[in-house]
Scaffold this motif. Structure first.
Motif, mmCIF file in Angstrom:
data_model
loop_
_atom_site.group_PDB
_atom_site.id
_atom_site.type_symbol
_atom_site.label_atom_id
_atom_site.label_comp_id
_atom_site.label_asym_id
_atom_site.label_seq_id
_atom_site.Cartn_x
_atom_site.Cartn_y
_atom_site.Cartn_z
ATOM 1 N N PHE A 29 0.704 -1.116 -0.058
ATOM 2 C CA PHE A 29 0.004 0.029 0.112
ATOM 3 C C PHE A 29 0.679 1.389 -0.182
ATOM 4 O O PHE A 29 0.869 1.966 0.923
ATOM 5 N N LEU A 113 -1.045 -17.412 -2.624
ATOM 6 C CA LEU A 113 -0.658 -16.875 -1.029
ATOM 7 C C LEU A 113 -2.047 -16.177 -0.321
ATOM 8 O O LEU A 113 -2.112 -16.422 0.860
ATOM 9 N N ALA A 114 -2.457 -15.249 -0.914
ATOM 10 C CA ALA A 114 -3.440 -14.602 -0.329
ATOM 11 C C ALA A 114 -4.736 -15.250 -0.093
ATOM 12 O O ALA A 114 -5.263 -15.256 1.147
HETATM 13 C C1 LIG Z 1 -4.576 -8.708 -3.616
HETATM 14 C C2 LIG Z 1 -3.264 -9.292 -2.998
HETATM 15 C C3 LIG Z 1 -3.252 -9.724 -1.362
HETATM 16 C C4 LIG Z 1 -3.342 -10.847 -3.814
HETATM 17 O O1 LIG Z 1 -2.111 -11.590 -3.645
HETATM 18 P P1 LIG Z 1 -1.905 -12.836 -4.110
HETATM 19 O O2 LIG Z 1 -1.299 -13.713 -3.300
HETATM 20 O O3 LIG Z 1 -1.233 -12.502 -5.422
HETATM 21 O O4 LIG Z 1 -3.265 -13.511 -4.388
HETATM 22 P P2 LIG Z 1 -3.626 -14.780 -4.931
HETATM 23 O O5 LIG Z 1 -2.484 -15.640 -5.452
HETATM 24 O O6 LIG Z 1 -4.292 -15.681 -3.742
HETATM 25 O O7 LIG Z 1 -4.679 -14.565 -5.845
HETATM 26 C C5 LIG Z 1 -5.817 -13.974 -5.651
HETATM 27 C C6 LIG Z 1 -6.785 -13.845 -6.753
HETATM 28 O O8 LIG Z 1 -6.294 -12.903 -7.529
HETATM 29 C C7 LIG Z 1 -5.969 -13.069 -9.140
HETATM 30 N N1 LIG Z 1 -4.684 -12.534 -9.425
HETATM 31 C C8 LIG Z 1 -3.484 -12.771 -8.893
HETATM 32 N N2 LIG Z 1 -2.629 -12.393 -9.475
HETATM 33 C C9 LIG Z 1 -3.416 -11.307 -10.237
HETATM 34 C C10 LIG Z 1 -2.815 -10.265 -11.266
HETATM 35 N N3 LIG Z 1 -1.702 -9.927 -11.282
HETATM 36 N N4 LIG Z 1 -3.784 -9.565 -11.898
HETATM 37 C C11 LIG Z 1 -5.188 -10.096 -11.909
HETATM 38 N N5 LIG Z 1 -5.562 -10.878 -10.961
HETATM 39 C C12 LIG Z 1 -4.586 -11.679 -10.257
HETATM 40 C C13 LIG Z 1 -5.627 -14.620 -8.851
HETATM 41 O O9 LIG Z 1 -6.145 -15.445 -9.999
HETATM 42 C C14 LIG Z 1 -6.662 -14.888 -7.730
HETATM 43 O O10 LIG Z 1 -7.965 -15.352 -8.298
HETATM 44 P P3 LIG Z 1 -8.821 -16.522 -7.870
HETATM 45 O O11 LIG Z 1 -8.425 -16.571 -6.316
HETATM 46 O O12 LIG Z 1 -10.064 -16.458 -8.155
HETATM 47 O O13 LIG Z 1 -8.019 -17.549 -8.486
HETATM 48 C C15 LIG Z 1 -1.885 -8.604 -3.347
HETATM 49 O O14 LIG Z 1 -2.012 -8.313 -4.857
HETATM 50 C C16 LIG Z 1 -1.524 -7.480 -2.719
HETATM 51 O O15 LIG Z 1 -1.005 -7.295 -1.624
HETATM 52 N N6 LIG Z 1 -2.036 -6.383 -3.071
HETATM 53 C C17 LIG Z 1 -1.751 -4.938 -2.541
HETATM 54 C C18 LIG Z 1 -2.733 -4.706 -1.164
HETATM 55 C C19 LIG Z 1 -4.046 -5.080 -1.574
HETATM 56 O O16 LIG Z 1 -4.703 -4.543 -2.412
HETATM 57 N N7 LIG Z 1 -4.924 -6.021 -0.458
HETATM 58 C C20 LIG Z 1 -6.222 -6.284 -0.597
HETATM 59 C C21 LIG Z 1 -7.099 -5.034 -0.256
HETATM 60 S S1 LIG Z 1 -6.989 -4.868 1.520
#
Ligand SMILES: CC(C)(COP(=O)(O)OP(=O)(O)OC[C@H]1O[C@@H](n2cnc3c(N)ncnc32)[C@H](O)[C@@H]1OP(=O)(O)O)[C@@H](O)C(=O)NCCC(=O)NCCS
Length: 175
Positions: A29, A113-114
């Motif tokens: 963030f 991971l999320a």
């Molecule tokens: C949002 C966040 C936590 C996701 O983490 P991550 O470990 O990549 O998530 P996951 O791998 O578990 O994937 C989550 C979903 O997003 C999708 N996704 C992952 N990377 C993506 C990308 N680059 N573009 C689009 N979608 C994506 C995955 O397909 C997955 O969808 P599904 O669960 O329906 O298959 C991470 O991108 C992040 O820290 N973002 C900034 C902080 C934020 O916005 N937090 C959430 C709001 S509080």
């Protein structure tokens, strides 16, 4: 991602690694103030039942999720549009777990991971439902939560010290 270790932390354990949490928070963030995050989180850490789940790779923190149960006097649902009946928004301290922040370091994203962090946190909770607040300006994130089974409840104004002027609230049943 078999080398990733997940761990549940209580309030004291969360305080003890707060600087590590802020490092990941800052990467996830970059637009938000770290002082504001510290103030909010230390207020939230006063609430019994606050819980964090961390993900580590080779000992280094690479992701986290944390939240807390909503107390009777919570302002979480205040100003909700469209409004809900009072019994929907009534809190007891044991009814609803609010997920506050979820973050994964950019280089570890897209590997589930999320999702695993969220599942790990919620599967151990005893509340009947969970809620989270998302930014109206992040439709991709909202769609992610919808795919995970969360349902949108409505919009609330951001309170004092909040990162947004409004939040879209989501809910998922835990039973
Ligand atoms: C949002 C966040 C936590 C996701 O983490 P991550 O470990 O990549 O998530 P996951 O791998 O578990 O994937 C989550 C979903 O997003 C999708 N996704 C992952 N990377 C993506 C990308 N680059 N573009 C689009 N979608 C994506 C995955 O397909 C997955 O969808 P599904 O669960 O329906 O298959 C991470 O991108 C992040 O820290 N973002 C900034 C902080 C934020 O916005 N937090 C959430 C709001 S509080």
């Amino acid at each position: 991602m078999d080398d990733v270790e997940f761990e549940h932390l209580d309030r004291d354990a969360t305080r003890a690694i707060f600087s590590q949490i802020q490092t990941v928070y800052a990467a996830a963030f970059p637009e938000y103030s770290l002082d504001g995050h510290r103030d909010r989180t230390f207020r939230q850490l006063k609430v019994p039942g606050f819980e964090t789940v961390t993900a580590r790779s080779n000992g280094a923190l690479i992701g986290f999720v944390y939240g807390l149960p909503l107390g009777e006097a919570t302002g979480w649902w205040r100003g909700l549009e469209p409004p809900r009946a009072a019994d929907y928004t009534a809190e007891t301290g044991a009814r609803t777990f609010a997920v506050i922040d979820l973050a994964v370091l950019p280089e570890y994203r897209g590997r589930g991971l999320a999702r695993r962090l969220m599942d790990e946190l919620l599967q151990g909770r005893t509340e009947e439902r969970a809620t989270l607040a998302t930014s109206p300006g992040k439709p991709d994130i909202q769609r992610m939560y919808q795919r995970w089974g969360w349902r949108e409840v409505g919009r609330v104004p951001g309170g004092e010290g909040a990162t947004q002027t409004a939040f879209d609230l989501y809910v998922i049943s835990l039973r």
